[in-house]
Design a protein around this motif. Sequence first.
Motif, PDB file in Angstrom:
ATOM      1  N   ASP A  85       0.825  -1.209   0.000  1.00 25.78           N
ATOM      2  CA  ASP A  85       0.000   0.000   0.000  1.00 25.78           C
ATOM      3  C   ASP A  85       0.861   1.262   0.000  1.00 25.78           C
ATOM      4  O   ASP A  85       0.514   2.263  -0.631  1.00 25.78           O
ATOM      5  CB  ASP A  85      -0.942  -0.001   1.205  1.00 25.78           C
ATOM      6  CG  ASP A  85      -1.964  -1.120   1.136  1.00 25.78           C
ATOM      7  OD1 ASP A  85      -2.197  -1.645   0.026  1.00 25.78           O
ATOM      8  OD2 ASP A  85      -2.507  -1.498   2.199  1.00 25.78           O
ATOM      9  N   MET A  86       1.976   1.216   0.714  1.00 26.16           N
ATOM     10  CA  MET A  86       2.861   2.381   0.753  1.00 26.16           C
ATOM     11  C   MET A  86       3.438   2.674  -0.627  1.00 26.16           C
ATOM     12  O   MET A  86       3.578   3.821  -1.022  1.00 26.16           O
ATOM     13  CB  MET A  86       3.985   2.152   1.757  1.00 26.16           C
ATOM     14  CG  MET A  86       4.899   3.353   1.966  1.00 26.16           C
ATOM     15  SD  MET A  86       6.306   2.994   3.042  1.00 26.16           S
ATOM     16  CE  MET A  86       7.254   1.914   1.960  1.00 26.16           C
ATOM     17  N   LEU A  99      12.517   8.470  17.426  1.00 26.39           N
ATOM     18  CA  LEU A  99      11.832   9.404  16.519  1.00 26.39           C
ATOM     19  C   LEU A  99      11.869   8.878  15.092  1.00 26.39           C
ATOM     20  O   LEU A  99      10.855   8.919  14.374  1.00 26.39           O
ATOM     21  CB  LEU A  99      12.495  10.781  16.607  1.00 26.39           C
ATOM     22  CG  LEU A  99      11.993  11.840  15.610  1.00 26.39           C
ATOM     23  CD1 LEU A  99      10.522  12.149  15.850  1.00 26.39           C
ATOM     24  CD2 LEU A  99      12.830  13.106  15.716  1.00 26.39           C
ATOM     25  N   VAL A 100      13.016   8.366  14.680  1.00 28.85           N
ATOM     26  CA  VAL A 100      13.140   7.807  13.323  1.00 28.85           C
ATOM     27  C   VAL A 100      12.331   6.525  13.192  1.00 28.85           C
ATOM     28  O   VAL A 100      11.562   6.350  12.231  1.00 28.85           O
ATOM     29  CB  VAL A 100      14.623   7.561  12.992  1.00 28.85           C
ATOM     30  CG1 VAL A 100      14.763   6.925  11.614  1.00 28.85           C
ATOM     31  CG2 VAL A 100      15.408   8.858  13.052  1.00 28.85           C
ATOM     32  N   ILE A 101      12.468   5.625  14.175  1.00 33.61           N
ATOM     33  CA  ILE A 101      11.763   4.342  14.096  1.00 33.61           C
ATOM     34  C   ILE A 101      10.250   4.539  14.143  1.00 33.61           C
ATOM     35  O   ILE A 101       9.505   3.962  13.339  1.00 33.61           O
ATOM     36  CB  ILE A 101      12.223   3.426  15.240  1.00 33.61           C
ATOM     37  CG1 ILE A 101      13.706   3.076  15.076  1.00 33.61           C
ATOM     38  CG2 ILE A 101      11.381   2.153  15.290  1.00 33.61           C
ATOM     39  CD1 ILE A 101      14.269   2.254  16.209  1.00 33.61           C
ATOM     40  N   GLY A 102       9.789   5.346  15.096  1.00 32.08           N
ATOM     41  CA  GLY A 102       8.346   5.564  15.209  1.00 32.08           C
ATOM     42  C   GLY A 102       7.750   6.220  13.983  1.00 32.08           C
ATOM     43  O   GLY A 102       6.648   5.867  13.553  1.00 32.08           O
ATOM     44  N   THR A 103       8.466   7.160  13.382  1.00 34.98           N
ATOM     45  CA  THR A 103       7.955   7.825  12.187  1.00 34.98           C
ATOM     46  C   THR A 103       7.894   6.862  11.003  1.00 34.98           C
ATOM     47  O   THR A 103       6.935   6.887  10.216  1.00 34.98           O
ATOM     48  CB  THR A 103       8.831   9.039  11.846  1.00 34.98           C
ATOM     49  OG1 THR A 103       8.892   9.904  12.986  1.00 34.98           O
ATOM     50  CG2 THR A 103       8.258   9.812  10.669  1.00 34.98           C
ATOM     51  N   LEU A 104       8.912   6.013  10.848  1.00 37.53           N
ATOM     52  CA  LEU A 104       8.914   5.045   9.743  1.00 37.53           C
ATOM     53  C   LEU A 104       7.787   4.027   9.901  1.00 37.53           C
ATOM     54  O   LEU A 104       7.120   3.674   8.918  1.00 37.53           O
ATOM     55  CB  LEU A 104      10.267   4.333   9.687  1.00 37.53           C
ATOM     56  CG  LEU A 104      11.451   5.175   9.218  1.00 37.53           C
ATOM     57  CD1 LEU A 104      12.742   4.362   9.262  1.00 37.53           C
ATOM     58  CD2 LEU A 104      11.225   5.711   7.805  1.00 37.53           C
ATOM     59  N   VAL A 105       7.562   3.547  11.126  1.00 37.77           N
ATOM     60  CA  VAL A 105       6.459   2.608  11.338  1.00 37.77           C
ATOM     61  C   VAL A 105       5.118   3.282  11.082  1.00 37.77           C
ATOM     62  O   VAL A 105       4.209   2.698  10.476  1.00 37.77           O
ATOM     63  CB  VAL A 105       6.521   2.033  12.767  1.00 37.77           C
ATOM     64  CG1 VAL A 105       5.293   1.183  13.070  1.00 37.77           C
ATOM     65  CG2 VAL A 105       7.784   1.206  12.943  1.00 37.77           C
ATOM     66  N   ALA A 106       4.973   4.530  11.520  1.00 42.47           N
ATOM     67  CA  ALA A 106       3.734   5.265  11.249  1.00 42.47           C
ATOM     68  C   ALA A 106       3.549   5.515   9.763  1.00 42.47           C
ATOM     69  O   ALA A 106       2.418   5.595   9.261  1.00 42.47           O
ATOM     70  CB  ALA A 106       3.740   6.586  12.011  1.00 42.47           C
ATOM     71  N   LEU A 107       4.679   5.639   9.036  1.00 42.14           N
ATOM     72  CA  LEU A 107       4.600   5.882   7.595  1.00 42.14           C
ATOM     73  C   LEU A 107       3.982   4.703   6.861  1.00 42.14           C
ATOM     74  O   LEU A 107       3.392   4.875   5.783  1.00 42.14           O
ATOM     75  CB  LEU A 107       5.997   6.169   7.054  1.00 42.14           C
ATOM     76  CG  LEU A 107       6.108   6.823   5.680  1.00 42.14           C
ATOM     77  CD1 LEU A 107       5.408   8.166   5.663  1.00 42.14           C
ATOM     78  CD2 LEU A 107       7.570   6.981   5.286  1.00 42.14           C
ATOM     79  N   LEU A 108       4.093   3.495   7.413  1.00 41.25           N
ATOM     80  CA  LEU A 108       3.454   2.332   6.803  1.00 41.25           C
ATOM     81  C   LEU A 108       1.943   2.413   6.877  1.00 41.25           C
ATOM     82  O   LEU A 108       1.245   1.744   6.101  1.00 41.25           O
ATOM     83  CB  LEU A 108       3.935   1.055   7.497  1.00 41.25           C
ATOM     84  CG  LEU A 108       5.424   0.714   7.350  1.00 41.25           C
ATOM     85  CD1 LEU A 108       5.774  -0.489   8.209  1.00 41.25           C
ATOM     86  CD2 LEU A 108       5.785   0.476   5.898  1.00 41.25           C
ATOM     87  N   SER A 109       1.431   3.195   7.819  1.00 47.06           N
ATOM     88  CA  SER A 109      -0.015   3.341   7.971  1.00 47.06           C
ATOM     89  C   SER A 109      -0.563   4.487   7.134  1.00 47.06           C
ATOM     90  O   SER A 109      -1.456   4.303   6.307  1.00 47.06           O
ATOM     91  CB  SER A 109      -0.367   3.547   9.445  1.00 47.06           C
ATOM     92  OG  SER A 109      -1.753   3.764   9.599  1.00 47.06           O
ATOM     93  N   ASP A 110      -0.010   5.703   7.341  1.00 45.95           N
ATOM     94  CA  ASP A 110      -0.500   6.872   6.612  1.00 45.95           C
ATOM     95  C   ASP A 110       0.553   7.967   6.702  1.00 45.95           C
ATOM     96  O   ASP A 110       1.137   8.184   7.777  1.00 45.95           O
ATOM     97  CB  ASP A 110      -1.835   7.357   7.214  1.00 45.95           C
ATOM     98  CG  ASP A 110      -2.411   8.525   6.441  1.00 45.95           C
ATOM     99  OD1 ASP A 110      -2.942   8.297   5.341  1.00 45.95           O
ATOM    100  OD2 ASP A 110      -2.301   9.670   6.936  1.00 45.95           O
ATOM    101  N   ALA A 111       0.771   8.661   5.593  1.00 46.08           N
ATOM    102  CA  ALA A 111       1.799   9.700   5.561  1.00 46.08           C
ATOM    103  C   ALA A 111       1.422  10.883   6.446  1.00 46.08           C
ATOM    104  O   ALA A 111       2.280  11.455   7.133  1.00 46.08           O
ATOM    105  CB  ALA A 111       2.025  10.166   4.121  1.00 46.08           C
TER     106      ALA A 111
END
Length: 383
Positions: free
Chosen positions: A140-141, A292-304
Amino acid sequence: MTPFPDDDDGAAPDAALPAVEGVPASAGRRPRRAVSALLERPLSVAFIATLGVLGGLVLGSAIGSITTIIASIVLALFVALGLDPIVRLLEQRGLSRGAGMTIVFGVFVLLVIAVWVFVLPSALAQVGQFVRALPQAVADMQQADWFIALPTDFQAAAATMIDEVAAALTEPETLALIGGGVLAAGVGVVSAVSAGFVVVALTLYFLAALSSMKHALYALAPARNRPKLTELTERVTASVGSSLLGAVTLSALNACVVLLLHLIIGLPYPALMAMIAFVITLVPIFGSVVFLVIGTLVALLSDATQALIFGICYLVYVQLEAYVITPRVLNRAISIPAALVLIAAMIGGTLMGVLGVLVALPVMASILLILREVVVPAQNLKA
Protein backbone atom coordinates in the motif's frame (compact mmCIF):
# COMPACT_ATOMS: atom_id res chain seq x y z
CA MET A 1 93.08 -18.17 45.42
CA THR A 2 89.59 -17.33 44.17
CA PRO A 3 89.61 -13.91 42.50
CA PHE A 4 86.04 -13.12 43.64
CA PRO A 5 85.52 -14.55 47.09
CA ASP A 6 82.02 -13.02 47.47
CA ASP A 7 80.62 -14.86 44.46
CA ASP A 8 79.61 -18.40 45.33
CA ASP A 9 79.51 -19.73 41.75
CA GLY A 10 82.84 -18.22 40.73
CA ALA A 11 81.27 -15.85 38.21
CA ALA A 12 82.75 -12.40 38.05
CA PRO A 13 80.43 -9.50 38.71
CA ASP A 14 79.11 -7.72 35.66
CA ALA A 15 81.30 -4.70 34.98
CA ALA A 16 78.48 -3.08 33.01
CA LEU A 17 76.38 -2.83 36.17
CA PRO A 18 78.12 -0.39 38.53
CA ALA A 19 77.45 -0.56 42.22
CA VAL A 20 74.68 1.73 43.45
CA GLU A 21 74.81 3.26 46.91
CA GLY A 22 72.54 1.34 49.28
CA VAL A 23 72.10 -1.61 46.84
CA PRO A 24 74.15 -4.81 47.22
CA ALA A 25 76.52 -5.57 44.36
CA SER A 26 74.95 -9.02 43.89
CA ALA A 27 71.43 -7.59 43.38
CA GLY A 28 72.01 -7.05 39.67
CA ARG A 29 72.87 -10.72 39.19
CA ARG A 30 69.71 -12.10 40.85
CA PRO A 31 67.33 -11.56 37.88
CA ARG A 32 69.84 -13.27 35.58
CA ARG A 33 70.12 -16.21 37.96
CA ALA A 34 66.33 -16.51 38.14
CA VAL A 35 66.05 -16.51 34.34
CA SER A 36 68.82 -19.10 34.07
CA ALA A 37 67.07 -21.30 36.63
CA LEU A 38 63.82 -21.13 34.66
CA LEU A 39 65.58 -22.01 31.40
CA GLU A 40 67.23 -25.02 33.03
CA ARG A 41 63.81 -26.47 34.01
CA PRO A 42 61.55 -25.92 30.97
CA LEU A 43 59.26 -28.87 31.74
CA SER A 44 58.48 -27.59 35.21
CA VAL A 45 57.78 -24.11 33.90
CA ALA A 46 55.51 -25.49 31.14
CA PHE A 47 53.65 -27.66 33.67
CA ILE A 48 53.04 -24.73 36.02
CA ALA A 49 51.91 -22.54 33.11
CA THR A 50 49.53 -25.28 31.93
CA LEU A 51 48.05 -25.57 35.41
CA GLY A 52 47.51 -21.80 35.45
CA VAL A 53 45.73 -21.87 32.08
CA LEU A 54 43.55 -24.81 33.14
CA GLY A 55 42.70 -23.03 36.39
CA GLY A 56 41.68 -19.93 34.45
CA LEU A 57 39.49 -22.02 32.10
CA VAL A 58 37.80 -23.78 35.02
CA LEU A 59 37.18 -20.45 36.77
CA GLY A 60 35.79 -18.91 33.57
CA SER A 61 33.50 -21.90 33.03
CA ALA A 62 32.28 -21.70 36.62
CA ILE A 63 31.53 -18.00 36.27
CA GLY A 64 29.79 -18.62 32.94
CA SER A 65 27.52 -21.24 34.50
CA ILE A 66 26.24 -18.78 37.12
CA THR A 67 25.80 -15.75 34.86
CA THR A 68 22.03 -15.82 35.43
CA ILE A 69 22.53 -15.70 39.20
CA ILE A 70 25.09 -12.90 38.88
CA ALA A 71 22.73 -10.94 36.61
CA SER A 72 19.90 -11.36 39.13
CA ILE A 73 22.10 -10.15 41.98
CA VAL A 74 23.32 -7.14 39.98
CA LEU A 75 19.80 -6.26 38.88
CA ALA A 76 18.44 -6.55 42.43
CA LEU A 77 21.25 -4.40 43.81
CA PHE A 78 20.71 -1.67 41.24
CA VAL A 79 16.94 -1.75 41.71
CA ALA A 80 17.50 -1.36 45.45
CA LEU A 81 19.81 1.61 44.81
CA GLY A 82 17.16 3.10 42.52
CA LEU A 83 14.41 2.75 45.13
CA ASP A 84 16.55 3.94 48.02
CA PRO A 85 16.22 7.70 47.20
CA ILE A 86 12.42 7.41 47.43
CA VAL A 87 12.69 5.59 50.77
CA ARG A 88 14.98 8.31 52.08
CA LEU A 89 12.54 10.98 50.90
CA LEU A 90 9.74 9.29 52.85
CA GLU A 91 12.03 9.08 55.88
CA GLN A 92 12.57 12.83 55.67
CA ARG A 93 8.78 13.23 55.73
CA GLY A 94 8.59 11.50 59.10
CA LEU A 95 8.01 7.85 58.18
CA SER A 96 10.18 5.06 59.53
CA ARG A 97 12.44 3.22 57.11
CA GLY A 98 10.34 0.07 57.44
CA ALA A 99 7.14 1.92 56.54
CA GLY A 100 8.86 3.71 53.66
CA MET A 101 10.22 0.43 52.34
CA THR A 102 6.79 -1.17 52.52
CA ILE A 103 5.15 1.64 50.58
CA VAL A 104 7.85 1.96 47.92
CA PHE A 105 8.31 -1.75 47.42
CA GLY A 106 4.55 -2.35 47.32
CA VAL A 107 4.05 0.29 44.62
CA PHE A 108 7.01 -1.12 42.69
CA VAL A 109 5.59 -4.66 42.74
CA LEU A 110 2.15 -3.40 41.70
CA LEU A 111 3.65 -1.55 38.73
CA VAL A 112 5.57 -4.63 37.63
CA ILE A 113 2.44 -6.80 37.90
CA ALA A 114 0.42 -4.22 35.94
CA VAL A 115 2.98 -4.24 33.12
CA TRP A 116 3.04 -8.04 33.01
CA VAL A 117 -0.76 -8.38 33.04
CA PHE A 118 -1.97 -5.44 30.95
CA VAL A 119 0.87 -4.19 28.74
CA LEU A 120 2.98 -7.23 27.86
CA PRO A 121 0.16 -9.45 26.45
CA SER A 122 -1.11 -6.60 24.24
CA ALA A 123 2.40 -5.86 23.00
CA LEU A 124 3.06 -9.51 22.14
CA ALA A 125 -0.27 -9.76 20.32
CA GLN A 126 0.54 -6.61 18.35
CA VAL A 127 3.90 -8.10 17.33
CA GLY A 128 1.99 -10.84 15.47
CA GLN A 129 -0.37 -8.30 13.95
CA PHE A 130 2.55 -6.20 12.74
CA VAL A 131 4.31 -9.18 11.11
CA ARG A 132 1.13 -10.31 9.36
CA ALA A 133 0.22 -6.80 8.16
CA LEU A 134 3.72 -5.82 7.05
CA PRO A 135 3.60 -7.15 3.43
CA GLN A 136 0.26 -5.49 2.68
CA ALA A 137 1.35 -2.26 4.38
CA VAL A 138 4.50 -2.14 2.24
CA ALA A 139 2.47 -2.76 -0.93
CA ASP A 140 0.00 0.00 0.00
CA MET A 141 2.86 2.38 0.75
CA GLN A 142 4.32 1.83 -2.72
CA GLN A 143 0.95 2.76 -4.25
CA ALA A 144 0.48 5.87 -2.12
CA ASP A 145 0.47 9.28 -3.76
CA TRP A 146 3.35 10.63 -1.71
CA PHE A 147 5.54 7.65 -2.67
CA ILE A 148 4.70 8.00 -6.36
CA ALA A 149 5.57 11.71 -6.15
CA LEU A 150 9.14 10.88 -5.06
CA PRO A 151 12.02 10.92 -7.60
CA THR A 152 12.22 7.82 -9.79
CA ASP A 153 15.68 6.83 -8.60
CA PHE A 154 14.56 6.98 -4.96
CA GLN A 155 11.49 4.88 -5.76
CA ALA A 156 13.61 2.25 -7.50
CA ALA A 157 16.10 2.08 -4.62
CA ALA A 158 13.34 1.88 -2.02
CA ALA A 159 11.49 -0.80 -4.01
CA THR A 160 14.65 -2.88 -4.38
CA MET A 161 15.37 -2.66 -0.68
CA ILE A 162 11.79 -3.60 0.21
CA ASP A 163 11.85 -6.60 -2.17
CA GLU A 164 15.11 -7.85 -0.68
CA VAL A 165 13.74 -7.57 2.84
CA ALA A 166 10.53 -9.36 1.83
CA ALA A 167 12.50 -12.14 0.10
CA ALA A 168 14.71 -12.57 3.15
CA LEU A 169 11.68 -12.80 5.42
CA THR A 170 10.05 -15.50 3.25
CA GLU A 171 13.10 -17.79 3.09
CA PRO A 172 12.76 -21.12 4.96
CA GLU A 173 15.92 -20.44 6.96
CA THR A 174 14.49 -17.15 8.17
CA LEU A 175 11.16 -18.74 9.09
CA ALA A 176 12.97 -21.48 11.01
CA LEU A 177 15.05 -18.85 12.79
CA ILE A 178 11.94 -16.88 13.68
CA GLY A 179 10.25 -20.03 14.94
CA GLY A 180 13.25 -20.89 17.06
CA GLY A 181 13.33 -17.35 18.33
CA VAL A 182 9.67 -17.52 19.33
CA LEU A 183 10.29 -20.80 21.15
CA ALA A 184 13.33 -19.32 22.86
CA ALA A 185 11.29 -16.26 23.78
CA GLY A 186 8.62 -18.49 25.34
CA VAL A 187 11.22 -20.34 27.37
CA GLY A 188 12.77 -16.99 28.27
CA VAL A 189 9.44 -15.70 29.57
CA VAL A 190 9.06 -18.75 31.81
CA SER A 191 12.62 -18.34 33.06
CA ALA A 192 12.07 -14.63 33.57
CA VAL A 193 9.02 -15.31 35.75
CA SER A 194 10.98 -17.68 37.98
CA ALA A 195 13.98 -15.33 38.08
CA GLY A 196 11.67 -12.43 38.85
CA PHE A 197 10.78 -13.85 42.25
CA VAL A 198 14.49 -14.16 43.06
CA VAL A 199 15.10 -10.56 41.98
CA VAL A 200 12.16 -9.31 44.05
CA ALA A 201 13.38 -11.16 47.15
CA LEU A 202 16.97 -9.95 46.70
CA THR A 203 15.79 -6.39 46.06
CA LEU A 204 13.82 -6.39 49.30
CA TYR A 205 16.82 -7.73 51.21
CA PHE A 206 19.28 -5.25 49.68
CA LEU A 207 16.89 -2.37 50.31
CA ALA A 208 16.56 -3.34 53.96
CA ALA A 209 20.27 -4.03 54.50
CA LEU A 210 21.73 -1.23 52.39
CA SER A 211 22.92 0.80 55.37
CA SER A 212 24.44 -2.26 57.05
CA MET A 213 26.24 -3.18 53.84
CA LYS A 214 27.71 0.30 53.58
CA HIS A 215 28.93 0.27 57.20
CA ALA A 216 30.49 -3.16 56.65
CA LEU A 217 32.34 -1.72 53.66
CA TYR A 218 33.54 1.26 55.69
CA ALA A 219 34.88 -1.06 58.41
CA LEU A 220 37.21 -2.74 55.91
CA ALA A 221 39.11 0.51 55.30
CA PRO A 222 41.76 1.94 57.66
CA ALA A 223 40.36 4.37 60.23
CA ARG A 224 42.13 7.36 58.69
CA ASN A 225 40.51 6.67 55.29
CA ARG A 226 36.97 5.98 56.49
CA PRO A 227 35.63 9.57 56.36
CA LYS A 228 36.73 9.96 52.72
CA LEU A 229 35.45 6.48 51.83
CA THR A 230 32.12 7.21 53.50
CA GLU A 231 31.67 10.48 51.64
CA LEU A 232 32.66 8.96 48.29
CA THR A 233 30.46 5.89 48.75
CA GLU A 234 27.44 7.99 49.69
CA ARG A 235 27.94 10.17 46.63
CA VAL A 236 28.39 7.16 44.35
CA THR A 237 25.30 5.36 45.65
CA ALA A 238 23.25 8.55 45.51
CA SER A 239 24.38 9.14 41.93
CA VAL A 240 23.65 5.54 40.94
CA GLY A 241 20.21 5.64 42.53
CA SER A 242 19.35 8.99 40.94
CA SER A 243 20.62 7.87 37.53
CA LEU A 244 18.61 4.65 37.59
CA LEU A 245 15.46 6.22 38.94
CA GLY A 246 15.77 9.13 36.53
CA ALA A 247 16.42 6.91 33.49
CA VAL A 248 13.44 4.67 34.26
CA THR A 249 11.21 7.69 34.96
CA LEU A 250 12.16 9.36 31.68
CA SER A 251 11.65 6.12 29.73
CA ALA A 252 8.26 5.52 31.36
CA LEU A 253 7.19 9.09 30.60
CA ASN A 254 8.41 8.65 27.04
CA ALA A 255 6.42 5.43 26.66
CA CYS A 256 3.27 7.14 28.00
CA VAL A 257 3.68 9.98 25.50
CA VAL A 258 4.10 7.51 22.63
CA LEU A 259 1.05 5.55 23.77
CA LEU A 260 -1.09 8.69 23.98
CA LEU A 261 0.09 9.95 20.59
CA HIS A 262 -0.78 6.63 18.95
CA LEU A 263 -4.21 6.56 20.57
CA ILE A 264 -5.00 10.21 19.74
CA ILE A 265 -3.71 10.13 16.16
CA GLY A 266 -5.16 6.67 15.51
CA LEU A 267 -1.91 4.86 14.71
CA PRO A 268 -1.77 1.07 15.03
CA TYR A 269 0.28 -0.96 17.53
CA PRO A 270 0.19 1.53 20.44
CA ALA A 271 1.27 -0.93 23.18
CA LEU A 272 4.06 -2.38 21.04
CA MET A 273 5.48 1.02 20.13
CA ALA A 274 5.23 2.18 23.75
CA MET A 275 7.29 -0.80 24.92
CA ILE A 276 9.85 -0.22 22.15
CA ALA A 277 10.06 3.43 23.17
CA PHE A 278 10.60 2.47 26.81
CA VAL A 279 13.52 0.17 25.96
CA ILE A 280 15.21 2.47 23.44
CA THR A 281 14.90 5.64 25.50
CA LEU A 282 16.70 4.04 28.44
CA VAL A 283 19.71 5.55 26.67
CA PRO A 284 19.44 9.30 27.29
CA ILE A 285 20.12 11.86 24.56
CA PHE A 286 20.35 9.32 21.72
CA GLY A 287 17.43 7.05 22.58
CA SER A 288 14.71 9.60 21.88
CA VAL A 289 16.28 10.58 18.56
CA VAL A 290 16.54 6.93 17.48
CA PHE A 291 12.92 6.26 18.37
CA LEU A 292 11.83 9.40 16.52
CA VAL A 293 13.14 7.81 13.32
CA ILE A 294 11.76 4.34 14.10
CA GLY A 295 8.35 5.56 15.21
CA THR A 296 7.96 7.82 12.19
CA LEU A 297 8.91 5.05 9.74
CA VAL A 298 6.46 2.61 11.34
CA ALA A 299 3.73 5.27 11.25
CA LEU A 300 4.60 5.88 7.60
CA LEU A 301 3.45 2.33 6.80
CA SER A 302 -0.02 3.34 7.97
CA ASP A 303 -0.50 6.87 6.61
CA ALA A 304 1.80 9.70 5.56
CA THR A 305 -0.28 12.41 7.25
CA GLN A 306 -0.42 10.51 10.52
CA ALA A 307 3.32 9.89 10.33
CA LEU A 308 3.96 13.61 9.80
CA ILE A 309 1.76 14.54 12.77
CA PHE A 310 3.45 11.94 14.96
CA GLY A 311 6.93 13.06 13.92
CA ILE A 312 6.21 16.73 14.67
CA CYS A 313 4.51 16.04 18.02
CA TYR A 314 7.22 13.66 19.18
CA LEU A 315 9.95 16.07 18.07
CA VAL A 316 8.34 18.76 20.22
CA TYR A 317 8.31 16.35 23.16
CA VAL A 318 11.99 15.47 22.58
CA GLN A 319 12.91 19.15 22.83
CA LEU A 320 10.77 19.57 25.95
CA GLU A 321 12.37 16.49 27.49
CA ALA A 322 15.91 17.62 26.70
CA TYR A 323 15.63 21.17 28.05
CA VAL A 324 12.96 20.96 30.77
CA ILE A 325 12.23 17.45 32.02
CA THR A 326 15.67 15.83 32.01
CA PRO A 327 17.43 18.56 34.05
CA ARG A 328 14.71 18.36 36.70
CA VAL A 329 14.65 14.56 36.88
CA LEU A 330 18.42 14.02 36.79
CA ASN A 331 19.38 16.97 38.97
CA ARG A 332 21.32 14.78 41.45
CA ALA A 333 22.98 12.51 38.91
CA ILE A 334 26.48 13.12 37.60
CA SER A 335 26.56 14.63 34.14
CA ILE A 336 28.17 12.33 31.56
CA PRO A 337 29.57 13.55 28.23
CA ALA A 338 27.44 12.55 25.25
CA ALA A 339 30.19 10.44 23.68
CA LEU A 340 30.63 8.44 26.91
CA VAL A 341 26.85 7.94 27.12
CA LEU A 342 26.83 6.31 23.70
CA ILE A 343 29.96 4.23 24.39
CA ALA A 344 28.64 3.02 27.76
CA ALA A 345 25.25 2.12 26.28
CA MET A 346 26.86 0.18 23.42
CA ILE A 347 29.17 -1.76 25.73
CA GLY A 348 26.44 -2.48 28.28
CA GLY A 349 23.97 -3.53 25.60
CA THR A 350 26.50 -5.87 24.00
CA LEU A 351 27.41 -7.53 27.30
CA MET A 352 24.03 -7.75 29.08
CA GLY A 353 21.31 -6.52 26.72
CA VAL A 354 18.67 -4.16 28.12
CA LEU A 355 19.97 -4.71 31.66
CA GLY A 356 23.43 -3.71 30.49
CA VAL A 357 22.13 -0.48 28.98
CA LEU A 358 20.34 0.37 32.22
CA VAL A 359 23.35 -0.43 34.40
CA ALA A 360 26.07 1.01 32.13
CA LEU A 361 25.22 4.68 32.68
CA PRO A 362 25.28 4.60 36.52
CA VAL A 363 28.52 2.62 36.37
CA MET A 364 30.02 5.22 34.02
CA ALA A 365 28.83 7.99 36.34
CA SER A 366 30.48 6.24 39.31
CA ILE A 367 33.75 5.83 37.41
CA LEU A 368 33.75 9.52 36.49
CA LEU A 369 33.08 10.47 40.12
CA ILE A 370 35.98 8.32 41.36
CA LEU A 371 38.29 9.79 38.72
CA ARG A 372 37.34 13.35 39.67
CA GLU A 373 37.44 12.87 43.44
CA VAL A 374 40.31 10.39 43.88
CA VAL A 375 42.55 10.01 40.84
CA VAL A 376 42.76 13.64 39.70
CA PRO A 377 43.48 15.09 43.21
CA ALA A 378 46.16 12.41 43.73
CA GLN A 379 47.81 13.37 40.46
CA ASN A 380 47.64 17.07 41.32
CA LEU A 381 49.60 16.43 44.52
CA LYS A 382 52.48 15.04 42.44
CA ALA A 383 53.25 18.42 40.82
